[in-house]
Design a protein around this motif. Structure first.
Motif, mmCIF file in Angstrom:
data_model
loop_
_atom_site.group_PDB
_atom_site.id
_atom_site.type_symbol
_atom_site.label_atom_id
_atom_site.label_comp_id
_atom_site.label_asym_id
_atom_site.label_seq_id
_atom_site.Cartn_x
_atom_site.Cartn_y
_atom_site.Cartn_z
ATOM 1 N N SER A 150 0.819 -1.222 0.000
ATOM 2 C CA SER A 150 0.000 0.000 0.000
ATOM 3 C C SER A 150 0.847 1.264 0.000
ATOM 4 C CB SER A 150 -0.928 0.009 1.224
ATOM 5 O OG SER A 150 -0.171 0.013 2.429
ATOM 6 N N LEU A 151 2.176 1.132 0.038
ATOM 7 C CA LEU A 151 3.031 2.326 0.084
ATOM 8 C C LEU A 151 2.754 3.309 -1.059
ATOM 9 C CD1 LEU A 151 6.503 0.879 1.200
ATOM 10 C CD2 LEU A 151 5.067 2.490 2.466
ATOM 11 N N PRO A 152 2.615 2.855 -2.322
ATOM 12 C CA PRO A 152 2.361 3.833 -3.394
ATOM 13 C C PRO A 152 1.085 4.653 -3.172
ATOM 14 C CG PRO A 152 3.077 1.744 -4.317
ATOM 15 C CD PRO A 152 2.833 1.504 -2.860
ATOM 16 N N GLU A 153 0.097 4.069 -2.513
ATOM 17 C CA GLU A 153 -1.126 4.820 -2.229
ATOM 18 C C GLU A 153 -0.865 5.936 -1.216
ATOM 19 O OE1 GLU A 153 -4.013 2.015 -0.951
ATOM 20 O OE2 GLU A 153 -3.887 0.814 -2.795
ATOM 21 N N ARG A 154 0.223 5.819 -0.460
ATOM 22 C CA ARG A 154 0.606 6.861 0.503
ATOM 23 C C ARG A 154 1.621 7.833 -0.106
ATOM 24 N NH1 ARG A 154 2.736 3.433 5.477
ATOM 25 N NH2 ARG A 154 1.884 1.427 4.850
ATOM 26 N N GLY A 155 1.926 7.645 -1.393
ATOM 27 C CA GLY A 155 2.883 8.522 -2.056
ATOM 28 C C GLY A 155 4.324 8.098 -1.910
ATOM 29 N N THR A 156 4.558 6.839 -1.530
ATOM 30 C CA THR A 156 5.911 6.332 -1.324
ATOM 31 C C THR A 156 6.211 5.235 -2.339
ATOM 32 O OG1 THR A 156 5.769 6.787 1.052
ATOM 33 C CG2 THR A 156 7.486 5.269 0.342
ATOM 34 N N GLY A 162 18.880 -18.677 -4.269
ATOM 35 C CA GLY A 162 20.048 -19.437 -4.704
ATOM 36 C C GLY A 162 21.084 -18.511 -5.312
ATOM 37 N N ARG A 163 21.414 -18.741 -6.582
ATOM 38 C CA ARG A 163 22.378 -17.907 -7.285
ATOM 39 C C ARG A 163 21.684 -16.985 -8.287
ATOM 40 N NH1 ARG A 163 26.632 -16.353 -5.554
ATOM 41 N NH2 ARG A 163 27.681 -16.324 -7.577
ATOM 42 N N HIS A 164 20.443 -16.598 -7.953
ATOM 43 C CA HIS A 164 19.695 -15.679 -8.805
ATOM 44 C C HIS A 164 19.191 -14.503 -7.980
ATOM 45 C CE1 HIS A 164 19.424 -19.433 -11.185
ATOM 46 N NE2 HIS A 164 19.554 -18.598 -12.204
ATOM 47 N N GLY A 165 19.523 -13.292 -8.429
ATOM 48 C CA GLY A 165 18.962 -12.098 -7.822
ATOM 49 C C GLY A 165 17.614 -11.801 -8.448
ATOM 50 N N ILE A 166 16.660 -11.381 -7.637
ATOM 51 C CA ILE A 166 15.309 -11.076 -8.108
ATOM 52 C C ILE A 166 15.004 -9.618 -7.787
ATOM 53 C CG2 ILE A 166 12.885 -11.728 -8.031
ATOM 54 C CD1 ILE A 166 14.636 -14.028 -8.907
ATOM 55 N N LEU A 167 14.924 -8.785 -8.827
ATOM 56 C CA LEU A 167 14.523 -7.390 -8.654
ATOM 57 C C LEU A 167 13.074 -7.267 -9.110
ATOM 58 C CD1 LEU A 167 17.800 -7.209 -9.630
ATOM 59 C CD2 LEU A 167 17.299 -4.832 -9.106
ATOM 60 N N GLU A 168 12.183 -7.077 -8.141
ATOM 61 C CA GLU A 168 10.774 -6.975 -8.462
ATOM 62 C C GLU A 168 10.472 -5.611 -9.073
ATOM 63 O OE1 GLU A 168 8.255 -8.060 -5.223
ATOM 64 O OE2 GLU A 168 9.261 -10.001 -4.904
ATOM 65 N N PRO A 169 9.389 -5.515 -9.847
ATOM 66 C CA PRO A 169 9.072 -4.221 -10.467
ATOM 67 C C PRO A 169 8.775 -3.157 -9.421
ATOM 68 C CG PRO A 169 7.272 -5.790 -10.748
ATOM 69 C CD PRO A 169 8.429 -6.562 -10.215
ATOM 70 N N PRO A 170 9.390 -2.000 -9.528
ATOM 71 C CA PRO A 170 9.082 -0.931 -8.563
ATOM 72 C C PRO A 170 7.603 -0.547 -8.645
ATOM 73 C CG PRO A 170 11.035 -0.392 -9.854
ATOM 74 C CD PRO A 170 10.410 -1.579 -10.507
ATOM 75 N N ALA A 171 6.986 -0.371 -7.504
ATOM 76 C CA ALA A 171 5.611 0.126 -7.441
ATOM 77 C C ALA A 171 5.686 1.601 -7.090
ATOM 78 C CB ALA A 171 4.802 -0.646 -6.404
ATOM 79 N N VAL A 172 5.395 2.439 -8.053
ATOM 80 C CA VAL A 172 5.542 3.886 -7.887
ATOM 81 C C VAL A 172 4.191 4.569 -7.759
ATOM 82 C CG1 VAL A 172 6.409 5.985 -8.987
ATOM 83 C CG2 VAL A 172 7.731 3.863 -9.124
ATOM 84 N N HIS A 173 3.215 4.108 -8.532
ATOM 85 C CA HIS A 173 1.881 4.704 -8.525
ATOM 86 C C HIS A 173 0.867 3.706 -7.985
ATOM 87 C CE1 HIS A 173 3.668 7.833 -10.947
ATOM 88 N NE2 HIS A 173 3.975 6.972 -11.904
ATOM 89 N N PRO A 174 -0.245 4.164 -7.416
ATOM 90 C CA PRO A 174 -1.297 3.237 -6.999
ATOM 91 C C PRO A 174 -1.718 2.352 -8.173
ATOM 92 C CG PRO A 174 -1.747 5.428 -6.148
ATOM 93 C CD PRO A 174 -0.574 5.570 -7.083
ATOM 94 N N GLY A 175 -1.824 1.060 -7.928
ATOM 95 C CA GLY A 175 -2.179 0.130 -8.990
ATOM 96 C C GLY A 175 -0.998 -0.558 -9.636
ATOM 97 N N ASP A 176 0.237 -0.100 -9.335
ATOM 98 C CA ASP A 176 1.418 -0.798 -9.847
ATOM 99 C C ASP A 176 1.541 -2.161 -9.167
ATOM 100 O OD1 ASP A 176 2.086 1.255 -11.525
ATOM 101 O OD2 ASP A 176 3.735 2.027 -10.309
ATOM 102 N N ALA A 177 2.308 -3.043 -9.782
ATOM 103 C CA ALA A 177 2.476 -4.400 -9.256
ATOM 104 C C ALA A 177 3.252 -4.382 -7.945
ATOM 105 C CB ALA A 177 3.192 -5.272 -10.280
ATOM 106 N N GLY A 178 2.647 -4.917 -6.897
ATOM 107 C CA GLY A 178 3.305 -5.048 -5.608
ATOM 108 C C GLY A 178 3.832 -6.457 -5.413
ATOM 109 N N HIS A 179 4.267 -6.745 -4.191
ATOM 110 C CA HIS A 179 4.825 -8.070 -3.930
ATOM 111 C C HIS A 179 3.760 -9.161 -4.055
ATOM 112 C CE1 HIS A 179 7.530 -11.111 -2.546
ATOM 113 N NE2 HIS A 179 6.795 -11.376 -1.483
ATOM 114 N N ALA A 180 2.536 -8.871 -3.639
ATOM 115 C CA ALA A 180 1.471 -9.865 -3.776
ATOM 116 C C ALA A 180 1.250 -10.225 -5.242
ATOM 117 C CB ALA A 180 0.182 -9.337 -3.149
ATOM 118 N N ASP A 181 1.330 -9.233 -6.135
ATOM 119 C CA ASP A 181 1.177 -9.505 -7.565
ATOM 120 C C ASP A 181 2.311 -10.389 -8.071
ATOM 121 O OD1 ASP A 181 -1.173 -7.705 -8.307
ATOM 122 O OD2 ASP A 181 0.175 -6.253 -7.402
#
Length: 259
Positions: A132-138, A147-166
């Motif tokens: 819910s951070l993007p809904e608060r403006g954050t 393992g040996r793979h880094g996972i960079l999730e899509p940044p959630a910048v605006h309300p409705g962007d993909a969060g960790h649950a997505d």
């Protein structure tokens, strides 16, 4: 962009995209412009207004205002989180440390413009509490290691962007019949076998996303030396820590469905 002399062939220009072009300028003019472009001279060289105007008209001069100063909270412990905090330090960003519990409990935090959650292992399900951070403006950035793979999730910048649950829902769906194994692996949360070089690579990639957000660059740059890329907000980035190969996978938010 840089302007330089080609021995025996006059002057040339390298565009920000990587393209090289010849330019018809005297050597003294090239040297004066180069000092200015490189920042050695803080003001444009005198007597070269026509040349400067020509570069500006061609779109070679960035007249955009400097990026705002943003406060970024790094939530996580350990060497990887330390590397992320170090990579973020610099002009335009104020870095501080925090923890998930306090960030999730706070209704608002006017002092924080972005949160970077970092785990040196699979991402915990607790990250969903901060979707819910993007809904608060954050803005909401996330980095984990499997393992040996880094996972960079899509940044959630605006309300409705993909969060960790997505991200969790999309990855479990993509796993098909293997989703119980993936879910059990996440729950087991084994510590990743990473070292300083891995931390530096992943921290630099995450910091690049944060700095692009801070500068308002939502669309990635393309040019002669790089292919077209997915916007960070629309991709899950996987980094192979043994080969440094990077794979970007398109990822959109999971739409609401009727009960």
């Amino acid at each position: 962009m840089s302007v330089f002399e080609v021995p025996g062939r006059g002057s040339a220009l390298r565009e920000a995209s990587g393209r090289l072009r010849g330019v018809d300028l005297p050597r003294g003019t090239v040297e004066a412009l180069t000092r200015w472009f490189d920042g050695a001279d803080p003001v444009p060289p005198p007597g070269l207004d026509p040349e400067r105007g020509a570069f500006a008209a061609a779109g070679y001069l960035d007249e955009a205002p400097p990026p705002r100063t943003a406060t970024v909270t790094v939530a996580g412990r350990g060497a990887l989180a330390d590397a992320v905090a170090a990579a973020l330090a610099g002009p335009g960003l104020r870095v501080r440390r925090g923890d998930l519990d306090s960030l999730a409990a706070a209704d608002t935090d006017t002092d924080t413009n972005a949160v970077c959650a970092v785990a040196d292992g699979p991402a915990p399900a607790a990250w969903t509490a901060l979707d819910s951070l993007p809904e608060r403006g954050t803005a909401w950035f996330r980095l984990a290691v499997e393992g040996r793979h880094g996972i960079l999730e899509p940044p959630a910048v605006h309300p409705g962007d993909a969060g960790h649950a997505d991200v969790r829902a999309r990855r479990l769906a993509a796993a098909g019949s293997g989703h119980p194994h993936l879910l059990a692996y996440w729950d087991a949360a084994p510590v990743a076998p990473t070292g300083p070089g891995d931390h530096a690579l992943l921290a630099a990639l995450l910091a690049a996303d944060v700095r692009a957000w801070g500068a308002g660059h939502d669309t990635p740059a393309t040019g002669d030396l790089v292919p077209a890329a997915l916007p960070a907000r629309r991709r899950l980035r996987v980094v192979d820590l043994d080969t440094a190969a990077i794979a970007d996978h398109a990822l959109l938010p999971v739409p609401d469905s009727a009960p």
